[in-house]
Write a protein that holds these residues in place. Structure first.
Motif, PDB file in Angstrom:
ATOM      1  N   GLU A 158      18.310  58.116  -4.519  1.00 50.55           N
ATOM      2  CA  GLU A 158      17.130  58.926  -4.243  1.00 50.55           C
ATOM      3  C   GLU A 158      16.120  58.088  -3.455  1.00 50.55           C
ATOM      4  O   GLU A 158      16.075  56.862  -3.591  1.00 50.55           O
ATOM      5  N   GLU A 159      15.342  58.769  -2.646  1.00 51.33           N
ATOM      6  CA  GLU A 159      14.353  58.087  -1.811  1.00 51.33           C
ATOM      7  C   GLU A 159      13.461  57.189  -2.672  1.00 51.33           C
ATOM      8  O   GLU A 159      12.913  57.627  -3.682  1.00 51.33           O
ATOM      9  N   SER A 208      16.038  57.160   4.185  1.00 51.89           N
ATOM     10  CA  SER A 208      16.985  57.951   4.958  1.00 51.89           C
ATOM     11  C   SER A 208      17.601  57.126   6.077  1.00 51.89           C
ATOM     12  O   SER A 208      16.920  56.362   6.759  1.00 51.89           O
ATOM     13  N   TYR A 233      22.991  57.219   3.273  1.00 54.66           N
ATOM     14  CA  TYR A 233      22.013  58.083   2.605  1.00 54.66           C
ATOM     15  C   TYR A 233      21.368  59.030   3.611  1.00 54.66           C
ATOM     16  O   TYR A 233      20.652  58.616   4.522  1.00 54.66           O
ATOM     17  N   LYS A 234      21.673  60.313   3.481  1.00 56.06           N
ATOM     18  CA  LYS A 234      21.103  61.433   4.244  1.00 56.06           C
ATOM     19  C   LYS A 234      21.550  61.504   5.702  1.00 56.06           C
ATOM     20  O   LYS A 234      21.698  62.603   6.247  1.00 56.06           O
ATOM     21  N   SER A 235      21.765  60.367   6.358  1.00 54.81           N
ATOM     22  CA  SER A 235      22.240  60.401   7.741  1.00 54.81           C
ATOM     23  C   SER A 235      22.947  59.090   8.057  1.00 54.81           C
ATOM     24  O   SER A 235      22.826  58.113   7.311  1.00 54.81           O
ATOM     25  N   CYS A 236      23.670  59.086   9.168  1.00 54.69           N
ATOM     26  CA  CYS A 236      24.408  57.886   9.570  1.00 54.69           C
ATOM     27  C   CYS A 236      24.354  57.779  11.089  1.00 54.69           C
ATOM     28  O   CYS A 236      24.762  58.713  11.797  1.00 54.69           O
ATOM     29  N   ILE A 355      28.290  60.795   3.498  1.00 55.37           N
ATOM     30  CA  ILE A 355      26.838  60.873   3.658  1.00 55.37           C
ATOM     31  C   ILE A 355      26.312  61.572   2.417  1.00 55.37           C
ATOM     32  O   ILE A 355      26.645  62.731   2.142  1.00 55.37           O
ATOM     33  N   ASN A 357      23.389  63.198   0.268  1.00 61.83           N
ATOM     34  CA  ASN A 357      22.086  63.838   0.444  1.00 61.83           C
ATOM     35  C   ASN A 357      21.304  63.911  -0.868  1.00 61.83           C
ATOM     36  O   ASN A 357      21.867  63.869  -1.935  1.00 61.83           O
TER      37      ASN A 357
END
Length: 357
Positions: A158-159, A208, A233-236, A355, A357
């Motif tokens: 988590e962020e 992210s 995490y969330k994007s690559c 990935i 999210n």
């Protein structure tokens, strides 16, 4: 006592014309008798002679080990245990000493006994490097727990969570699954931290686009596992996708080359050549793997300088990686056991790019 394993040690002693062997390594003692004896600062010795007779020398405070054998010389903190040991060694004999016995004991014994001392690690290591079916079963059990824990670790992303906060979750999971503890200090790394192969988890927080590398292992019933997965995490980014694809190819290709008769250096070269050809050779900074069992890192290593032939029953990691300082990195690691017809991978947890999210 595992008399079959002791017999293998004694065969090695006889082949090397060794009259006695001093074993102090708790892992080897566990291998021979099924119990860990942690000596702390006190002397612990299992003395074996070439007639297959053995004695233990254990401090009297360690009463938990009273049933380890019928042949124990107990000593107190006011005794001199080296004198007890010296009395059992004949003048002019050849004495093997394992690689972990503290110098304060060894030097004291050398001063009191007229004998030839030699390193016995070659004998012990070559016996322990081939796992029997019971050991392989134990390895599979600890690896099974480890991959369940790995899967669960990625649900905590988590962020803003820090590497240390995330790593603390491992302790809870090992307790939940009944493991005895960690194999080695685990690694949880985010983002730029993944640019170091052996990053020490710290206060770095997740954001992210970060790569997330988790390298962890369980310890269960005396045997250890090891596993690394890298997710995003969330994007690559395109760059990280490229790096992941290269490491994935290197890991799969080198792992599927494993078979009896290959050399360890061949496995390293297969993975290293793929990474080098892709232009990232300078960023693959370690050997491709290590043997594993009772200890997290065992003899022999899986590196470019090791020309030893791979044999059935060997268990080792295959773990290429690319680590770019100040940017990030990827490592993928599995444990394999060599069979008569190839190998078995002890994990089935996905290695496809994820990935989260």
């Amino acid at each position: 006592m595992r008399e079959d394993r002791i017999d293998k040690i004694v065969d090695g002693m006889r082949n090397n014309k060794m009259d006695y062997m001093i074993i102090s390594d708790p892992s080897t003692i566990f291998y021979l008798c099924g119990k860990f004896v942690e000596p702390g600062s006190r002397m612990l010795v299992m003395l074996i002679n070439s007639s297959s007779n053995y004695r233990f020398f254990i401090n009297a405070l360690q009463t938990d080990y009273a049933n380890i054998s019928d042949y124990i010389d107990w000593y107190t903190d006011t005794d001199d245990p080296i004198n007890l040991l010296a009395k059992e060694i004949k003048t002019g004999s050849k004495v093997g000493v394992d690689k972990n016995w503290p110098a304060r004991f060894l030097i004291s014994l050398i001063e009191r006994v007229n004998a030839k001392f030699m390193l016995s690690a070659n004998i012990i290591d070559h016996v322990r490097m081939i796992k029997d079916q019971g050991e392989i079963k134990a390895m599979m059990e600890t690896c099974d727990i480890n991959q369940k824990i790995m899967s669960q670790m990625f649900t905590y992303l988590e962020e803003g969570i820090s590497e240390l906060e995330h790593r603390k979750k491992l302790h809870e999971l090992y307790c939940t699954y009944g493991a005895d503890g960690y194999n080695i200090t685990p690694i949880v790394a985010y983002g730029k931290s993944c640019g170091s192969a052996h990053h020490k988890s710290g206060d770095n927080t997740l954001k992210s686009g970060d790569c997330v590398m988790i390298d962890t292992g369980a310890r269960l019933n005396g045997y250890r596992s090891d596993m690394t997965r890298t997710v995003f995490y969330k994007s690559c980014s395109d760059k990280l996708r490229e790096i992941y694809s290269i490491v994935y190819e290197a890991q799969m290709t080198s792992m599927y080359a494993v078979k009896a008769g290959m050399r360890f250096c061949d496995i390293d070269k297969i993975g290293r050549d793929i990474i080098t050809k892709a232009g990232y050779g300078e960023y693959f900074t370690h050997r491709i793997g290590h043997n594993i069992g009772i200890d997290g890192h065992e003899f022999p290593d899986v590196g470019c300088a090791n020309e030893m032939e791979i044999l059935p029953g060997m268990c080792f990691s295959v773990e290429p990686g690319i680590y770019i300082p100040g940017f990030g990195g990827v490592r993928i690691e599995d444990i394999v056991v060599v069979t008569d017809n190839g190998f078995t991978c002890m994990y089935d947890y996905t290695k496809e790019l994820q990935i989260i999210n």
